[in-house]
Design a protein around this motif. Sequence first.
Motif, short mmCIF file in Angstrom:
data_model
loop_
_atom_site.label_atom_id
_atom_site.label_comp_id
_atom_site.label_asym_id
_atom_site.label_seq_id
_atom_site.Cartn_x
_atom_site.Cartn_y
_atom_site.Cartn_z
N HIS A 70 17.62 46.48 -32.93
CA HIS A 70 16.94 45.78 -34.02
C HIS A 70 15.62 45.16 -33.60
CE1 HIS A 70 20.34 46.53 -36.49
NE2 HIS A 70 21.15 46.02 -35.56
N HIS A 71 15.38 45.19 -32.30
CA HIS A 71 14.08 44.65 -31.87
C HIS A 71 13.66 45.32 -30.57
CE1 HIS A 71 16.80 42.09 -29.45
NE2 HIS A 71 15.82 42.19 -28.57
N ILE A 72 12.39 45.14 -30.25
CA ILE A 72 11.91 45.61 -28.95
C ILE A 72 11.31 44.41 -28.20
CG2 ILE A 72 11.44 48.00 -29.64
CD1 ILE A 72 8.41 47.14 -29.70
N ASN A 73 11.31 44.56 -26.91
CA ASN A 73 10.67 43.54 -26.07
C ASN A 73 9.42 44.12 -25.45
OD1 ASN A 73 12.62 41.52 -26.40
ND2 ASN A 73 13.94 42.53 -24.88
N LEU A 74 8.31 43.45 -25.69
CA LEU A 74 7.07 43.87 -25.05
C LEU A 74 6.54 42.70 -24.24
CD1 LEU A 74 4.84 45.53 -27.82
CD2 LEU A 74 6.19 46.67 -26.07
N THR A 75 6.19 42.96 -23.01
CA THR A 75 5.50 41.92 -22.26
C THR A 75 4.02 42.27 -22.26
OG1 THR A 75 7.45 41.65 -20.91
CG2 THR A 75 5.41 40.66 -20.08
N VAL A 76 3.25 41.47 -22.93
CA VAL A 76 1.82 41.75 -23.02
C VAL A 76 1.05 40.62 -22.37
CG1 VAL A 76 -0.10 42.28 -24.56
CG2 VAL A 76 2.21 42.97 -25.20
N ASN A 77 0.27 40.97 -21.38
CA ASN A 77 -0.52 39.99 -20.63
C ASN A 77 0.35 38.83 -20.13
OD1 ASN A 77 -2.70 41.62 -21.26
ND2 ASN A 77 -3.19 40.45 -23.09
N GLY A 78 1.54 39.19 -19.68
CA GLY A 78 2.43 38.20 -19.09
C GLY A 78 3.27 37.45 -20.09
N GLN A 79 3.02 37.68 -21.36
CA GLN A 79 3.80 36.96 -22.37
C GLN A 79 4.82 37.90 -23.02
OE1 GLN A 79 1.38 34.62 -24.99
NE2 GLN A 79 3.04 34.41 -26.48
N LEU A 80 6.04 37.42 -23.14
CA LEU A 80 7.08 38.26 -23.71
C LEU A 80 7.09 38.12 -25.23
CD1 LEU A 80 9.64 40.08 -23.24
CD2 LEU A 80 10.96 37.97 -23.33
N TYR A 81 7.07 39.25 -25.92
CA TYR A 81 7.17 39.25 -27.37
C TYR A 81 8.44 39.98 -27.77
CZ TYR A 81 2.17 38.14 -27.39
OH TYR A 81 0.94 37.55 -27.19
N ILE A 107 7.74 51.41 -30.45
CA ILE A 107 9.17 51.35 -30.14
C ILE A 107 9.51 52.12 -28.86
CG2 ILE A 107 10.03 50.88 -32.46
CD1 ILE A 107 10.61 53.90 -32.63
N GLU A 108 8.60 53.01 -28.46
CA GLU A 108 8.82 53.69 -27.17
C GLU A 108 8.46 52.77 -26.00
OE1 GLU A 108 7.60 58.30 -28.27
OE2 GLU A 108 6.04 56.88 -27.69
N CYS A 109 7.83 51.67 -26.30
CA CYS A 109 7.33 50.79 -25.24
C CYS A 109 8.28 49.61 -25.00
CB CYS A 109 5.94 50.28 -25.58
SG CYS A 109 4.79 51.62 -25.87
N ASP A 110 9.47 49.71 -25.52
CA ASP A 110 10.48 48.66 -25.33
C ASP A 110 10.64 48.37 -23.84
OD1 ASP A 110 12.48 46.89 -25.98
OD2 ASP A 110 14.06 48.43 -25.87
N LYS A 128 8.54 47.36 -21.79
CA LYS A 128 7.39 47.71 -20.95
C LYS A 128 6.49 46.49 -20.72
CE LYS A 128 7.98 52.27 -20.95
NZ LYS A 128 8.68 52.92 -19.86
N GLU A 129 5.76 46.60 -19.65
CA GLU A 129 4.80 45.54 -19.33
C GLU A 129 3.39 46.08 -19.56
OE1 GLU A 129 4.33 42.76 -15.56
OE2 GLU A 129 6.38 43.16 -16.28
N ILE A 130 2.68 45.37 -20.40
CA ILE A 130 1.37 45.89 -20.83
C ILE A 130 0.28 44.89 -20.52
CG2 ILE A 130 0.03 46.47 -22.92
CD1 ILE A 130 2.98 47.41 -23.91
#
Lengths: 178, 766
Positions: free
Chosen positions: A17-28, A87-90, A92-94
Amino acid sequence: MTRQEKKFSGSALEGKHHINLTVNGQLYELAIGTGAGKVNPSDTLSFTLRETLGLTGTKVSCDSGACGGCTVIMDGRAVLSCMLLSIECDEKEITTIEGLKNPKTGELDPLQQSFIDHTAFQCGFCTPGMIMSSKALLNDNPSPTEEEVKEALSGNFCRCISHYQIVRAVMAVSGKGK
Amino acid sequence: MKSVAENYRYIGKAMPRMDGQEIVTGKTAFLDDLKFHNLLIGKVLRSPHPHAMIKRIDTSKAEQLKGVKAIITHETAPDWKGGLPPIRLLDRKVRYVGDVVALIAAETERIADQAKRLINVEYEILPAVFDDYEAMKPGAIQLYDDLPGNILPLGSDEISGATWATEIVTGDVEKGFAEADAIIEGGFAYDNIPNPISIESPAAVALWEEPDKVTLWVSNHKVWNNKRLLSPIFGDKVQIRIIGGACGGSYGAKAMSWQVQCYAAALSKATGQPVKVIFSKEEQLGCFILRPATRLNAKVGMQKDGTVTAVAGSWLVGTGYYSRTTQIQIAVGCGEAMIAVRCNNWNVKPSIVCTNRNASGIVRGFGGQELKCALIPLLSLAMEKLSLDPFEVLKKNFVKPGDGYFWRNAAWYNYRGIDYSRAMDEGAKTFGWKEKWKGWLKPTAVEGTKHIGVGVGVHGNADVGEDMSEAYVRIDNDGRVVVISGLTEHGTGQRSNVVKAVAEVLQLPLEFISITPGDTLVTPVEWGPAGSRGTYAILGAAISAADDAKKKLFQLAAPMLGTDNFEDLETADGIIWLKSDPEKRIDWKKVLKFRTVIGHGRFDEDFSLSNCMMSFVELQVDTETGKIDLLRVVNATDVGKVIDPHGLEGQLNGCLGSAGIDSAIFEETILDPTTGCILNTNLIDYKWRTSAELPVIENVVLETPIDSHRFHALGIGEISTSPGPSAVLMAASNAIGQWLHEYPVTPERVLKTLGKSMEKKQGGSL
Ligand code: FES
Ligand code: FES
């Protein structure tokens, strides 16, 4: 297809139901679905970064993988964010252009400073992509040769022809990583 | 004119661009980065046919789609017209593959795209014409009822009411041919209609507030010109405000953004909400501005010493389905031919023809590059006949002080600039022209199948002093300065240069000076960057405004310092003092207290100066594969005084991209001659130069003071694309020992010229 819509054929996320993205060190943690703040299965990473997270430093030009304008770093490698579904980037660290500054001191990354010192841009629209491609190269190879820099940036469209100044800017920090 | 080098604090120094920090951190807000409340997305439904009448259009299904806010068709569109012939924003007739059929505004892009697919259109397909010559023939398909032969009138455009030169006719060509030692008659074309393709797509956001107020956020470099173009379209009653920001490249083309702006405006008018329209790359490549197509059929006469005695012929310009600026491009192109070719006898008659393809318009090089790409090869044939060195002939024939030319307004101008021969000589030396030039159709070197050839081209433009610029310089009571200017940044760094120039005049630290956004509500009129006018015209206005502000400041300060002699006043870093008694000094803040002073500056057009660039190219042709590798480019120019060395270098390196040198090697827009479809509307099929294949570029830049403004500088950037393409054609011809006549010089063309056709497999699949 629209600028944000790409075919979704993966199944790894079924039931999620959700994805986790870490973008610039912050988790979304982003819910999958339609509506504000959510990630639609057909949203591209560039769309999510720009429209959902408000990180408009990543630029979209061709939206089809041909210009490198939308380059970001994902798990250490340069990727075209317009060609990836979010959603493919679940998990992932970006890193985007907004994440290159030192978050504590606010100091620019030496590569960014070098782009300023060499005026390695004209209109500046290709610059975030150029910097992210260069950064990925330097992460991988802190002392690239000029030829390696040119090769690494060969997927980045720059119509103003700032390449010469860009290559100089990257070479000025090449070797400094060692 | 001063010949000693001035000691400048900022001018000529390499400094960080004012917007550099924002650019490298991704903070620069381009149009698509702006946020708006209640923003709708606008999309365009386009015609799949090159020529058709819309018989019926059914939008009912699309309108029912949730999130669709407005759909506009030719039946419901406002009666807005632009261009020549004046075309309706949405017409019942479509005239090229990609012509607008309907506009949609929806809450999201996805919905707008879905709605597009739900619109049902019935067309009556009409025969179409794609070839410029075919279109002119008797009985050809007519694009417009009132445009017989598809030929557009010359000499005026529909907005300015100005008169433009329509031809180059002077002297007596028959007498000129009689005096010639060699006469050549022939034709060359530069008709591959390349696209400058700014990386940021054409776009606009509009907010229409009833009844008659519209604000447009634009992504181009000419806010005041946008206003001037839109005003007659919307009508005088409508109050227009244009807000410009960072522009992600234009190379001229985005000055022609009136259609995308009108789409956004019409949709906003229909919905009451702000609407954003951004062209996709496919739309930019298929439906936005191309270079005009050029075909020159002419006769030239030349004497043994390289004197050109006569040029006579016809210049056909293909403009696609309509024209907005082609008339002006022809006028400028004619003037530029006279600048590059000193000749007493001319009879060149241009004409403009419409066909069923996307429109041509403004692209860097603006008419002159197009004509030059055909004229220089023709002159080369005469040089070959007389065994003359093209470098010497081009140098000899470029305008010299005391010469003159007819410029775009058909008026004669006596040239009062410098002699560029020295820059050309320096360029030739750097390039090694004398050593590399082996004679016509002779390669410089051959190694196996690799043939090296060299070529040279030249270009100059008197538009460096075109049109009007104004600026205010406001000195605030905190000692800081605001430059009020309608200039937006599109890559040349000119906003930083304006600040530099004002800082130089006022002798202030740069960080004390800021510049307003380019917003027509706030700023005085500014034609914007075009034709390399930034350095002379835009800086000229800013310098005068700073001088005026300084004068006003001195008027206030003089009595406080007990003098009435302004000449005795000097200022730097916010302090004014008496030259005769430097101890007597006063702070700006004390002078101003609760006051601001505002200086005004204006530049009025001046066509008596021209810039100049000569490009030398060295390339390698593989006679087996036909492939051309560009090895080296030397650009030679004299700019009077360098303002910004880094910015200048970037502009000169720009000779490759934006439909420049590479338009002679691989760049082209490929129009299917049977369907009228453009076949390469993406950045994979439209070829562009990558960093992996960069030739060596050397820029030779001289600084001979030019009588422009106090910094003696003249702009150059616009023309850097222009001398190169004909130089490539020359170099490739020399390399293979045979004349090549067409652009771009693709492997197929090389092999065909060499009599080796590319192996074609019959009946195979792709
Ligand atoms: S925008 Fe992603 S590659 Fe062009
Ligand atoms: S700086 Fe304009 S596209 Fe690279």
